[in-house]
Design a protein around this motif. Structure first.
Motif, PDB file in Angstrom:
ATOM      1  N   ALA A  25      53.496  22.670 -32.418  1.00  0.00           N
ATOM      2  CA  ALA A  25      53.826  21.434 -31.708  1.00  0.00           C
ATOM      3  C   ALA A  25      52.959  21.279 -30.462  1.00  0.00           C
ATOM      4  CB  ALA A  25      55.303  21.427 -31.332  1.00  0.00           C
ATOM      5  N   GLU A  35      53.737  11.977 -28.398  1.00  0.00           N
ATOM      6  CA  GLU A  35      54.411  11.062 -29.322  1.00  0.00           C
ATOM      7  C   GLU A  35      54.240  11.497 -30.771  1.00  0.00           C
ATOM      8  OE1 GLU A  35      52.935   8.532 -25.821  1.00  0.00           O
ATOM      9  OE2 GLU A  35      52.208  10.197 -27.033  1.00  0.00           O
ATOM     10  N   CYS A  36      53.194  12.273 -31.042  1.00  0.00           N
ATOM     11  CA  CYS A  36      52.925  12.733 -32.407  1.00  0.00           C
ATOM     12  C   CYS A  36      53.708  13.987 -32.779  1.00  0.00           C
ATOM     13  CB  CYS A  36      51.428  13.002 -32.591  1.00  0.00           C
ATOM     14  SG  CYS A  36      50.405  11.528 -32.444  1.00  0.00           S
ATOM     15  N   THR A  38      56.715  15.400 -33.951  1.00  0.00           N
ATOM     16  CA  THR A  38      57.969  15.100 -34.633  1.00  0.00           C
ATOM     17  C   THR A  38      58.316  16.278 -35.532  1.00  0.00           C
ATOM     18  OG1 THR A  38      56.903  14.058 -36.539  1.00  0.00           O
ATOM     19  CG2 THR A  38      57.409  12.629 -34.640  1.00  0.00           C
ATOM     20  N   LEU A  39      59.575  16.357 -35.924  1.00  0.00           N
ATOM     21  CA  LEU A  39      59.988  17.454 -36.801  1.00  0.00           C
ATOM     22  C   LEU A  39      59.204  17.421 -38.113  1.00  0.00           C
ATOM     23  CD1 LEU A  39      63.883  17.465 -36.315  1.00  0.00           C
ATOM     24  CD2 LEU A  39      62.112  18.544 -34.928  1.00  0.00           C
ATOM     25  N   ARG A  40      59.037  16.224 -38.667  1.00  0.00           N
ATOM     26  CA  ARG A  40      58.321  16.106 -39.934  1.00  0.00           C
ATOM     27  C   ARG A  40      56.853  16.492 -39.784  1.00  0.00           C
ATOM     28  NH1 ARG A  40      59.122  13.920 -44.746  1.00  0.00           N
ATOM     29  NH2 ARG A  40      61.119  13.011 -44.107  1.00  0.00           N
ATOM     30  N   ARG A  41      56.223  16.041 -38.693  1.00  0.00           N
ATOM     31  CA  ARG A  41      54.801  16.350 -38.512  1.00  0.00           C
ATOM     32  C   ARG A  41      54.579  17.849 -38.363  1.00  0.00           C
ATOM     33  NH1 ARG A  41      49.931  14.593 -36.251  1.00  0.00           N
ATOM     34  NH2 ARG A  41      48.462  16.220 -36.868  1.00  0.00           N
ATOM     35  N   SER A  50      61.134  19.902 -43.317  1.00  0.00           N
ATOM     36  CA  SER A  50      61.480  19.489 -41.960  1.00  0.00           C
ATOM     37  C   SER A  50      62.837  20.031 -41.528  1.00  0.00           C
ATOM     38  CB  SER A  50      61.454  17.959 -41.845  1.00  0.00           C
ATOM     39  OG  SER A  50      62.340  17.371 -42.770  1.00  0.00           O
ATOM     40  N   ALA A  60      64.625  16.517 -31.413  1.00  0.00           N
ATOM     41  CA  ALA A  60      63.163  16.490 -31.313  1.00  0.00           C
ATOM     42  C   ALA A  60      62.691  16.534 -29.863  1.00  0.00           C
ATOM     43  CB  ALA A  60      62.614  15.251 -32.010  1.00  0.00           C
ATOM     44  N   ASP A  61      63.476  15.948 -28.944  1.00  0.00           N
ATOM     45  CA  ASP A  61      63.067  15.943 -27.533  1.00  0.00           C
ATOM     46  C   ASP A  61      62.928  17.355 -26.984  1.00  0.00           C
ATOM     47  OD1 ASP A  61      62.884  13.235 -27.420  1.00  0.00           O
ATOM     48  OD2 ASP A  61      64.568  12.918 -26.063  1.00  0.00           O
ATOM     49  N   VAL A  64      59.567  18.641 -28.162  1.00  0.00           N
ATOM     50  CA  VAL A  64      58.497  18.007 -27.386  1.00  0.00           C
ATOM     51  C   VAL A  64      58.368  18.676 -26.021  1.00  0.00           C
ATOM     52  CG1 VAL A  64      57.815  15.882 -26.204  1.00  0.00           C
ATOM     53  CG2 VAL A  64      58.628  15.781 -28.568  1.00  0.00           C
ATOM     54  N   ARG A 134      62.850  10.468 -20.946  1.00  0.00           N
ATOM     55  CA  ARG A 134      63.223  11.658 -21.709  1.00  0.00           C
ATOM     56  C   ARG A 134      63.623  12.750 -20.710  1.00  0.00           C
ATOM     57  NH1 ARG A 134      59.274  12.450 -26.971  1.00  0.00           N
ATOM     58  NH2 ARG A 134      59.215  10.270 -27.649  1.00  0.00           N
TER      59      ARG A 134
END
Length: 221
Positions: A25, A35-36, A38-41, A50, A60-61, A64, A134
């Motif tokens: 991450a 912003e990119c 994400t759990l899926r990414r 995921s 997700a925050d 990040v 956030r």
């Protein structure tokens, strides 16, 4: 992007898997923007479902925020090794012995003013913007700001103790140096030819003034 494999999944220890997720991450955030992240990414990059990432980071925050901290701490340790942590261990080149604080700051300003610092400058700018809405990320940004200031403060204090610097308030100097770095970094998305010349040496010259050094002492050797 790594596609999910069809083979048997390798089972990793929880701490190892969590570190792998955060490291991935952090790389995404540093090179593409928070912003990119994400759990899926992250799952796609690791070739896992995921849901596995969500097991470690239901929100997700939180991922990040930890990605930001991981990236900025790695950068800080590379730019400005802590003299208290590296004492007696060899540390970074030039980080110990007579004149070490001056050598450390020369290296720091040379690296932080180079193009190699652009990604981390963009990450800080990105994080400060996102932290407006956030709260978890905002807490991490504040914590990292304090850590970076303390790291600079320790270098300055070590230089004062060694007689290399003249500075009555190392903390205040550290804050002003970091604010100057952040101020120049705010123009990171402006093309280099329009921003480089006017501000290229601003942080270094400020530091020389703050530390009672002659102009040019902190220039790269």
């Amino acid at each position: 992007m790594t596609s999910r494999g069809t083979g048997k999944r390798v089972r990793k220890a929880p701490a190892e898997r969590r570190n792998e997720i955060v490291t991935t991450a952090a790389r995404i955030g540093l090179t593409e923007g928070l912003e990119c992240v994400t759990l899926r990414r992250v799952a796609d990059e690791l070739g896992v479902q995921s849901g596995l990432v969500g097991h470690y980071f239901p929100a997700a925050d939180k991922l990040v925020a930890e990605a930001f901290t991981s990236a900025t701490m790695a950068e800080l340790d590379g730019l400005l090794p802590d003299p208290e942590e590296t004492a007696g261990t060899g540390g970074a080149p030039g980080n110990t012995g007579p004149g070490a604080p001056i050598r450390t700051l020369r290296r720091f300003f040379a690296l932080s003013s180079s193009a190699d610092f652009d990604n981390i400058s963009k990450l800080w700018l990105n994080a400060r913007h996102l932290s407006r809405y956030r709260p978890v990320l905002r807490d991490h940004v504040v914590e990292q700001e304090l850590l970076w200031c303390r790291r600079i403060e320790r270098i300055v204090a070590a230089g004062v103790e060694a007689g290399d610097f003249r500075c009555g308030d190392p903390w205040a100097t550290a804050v002003r140096v970091l604010v100057a770095i952040d101020g120049t970094s705010a123009y990171i998305n402006t093309s280099a030819e329009h921003r480089a010349a006017p501000i290229a040496h601003m942080v270094r010259t400020l530091a020389e003034s703050e530390l009672g050094l002659a102009p040019g002492v902190l220039e790269p050797r």
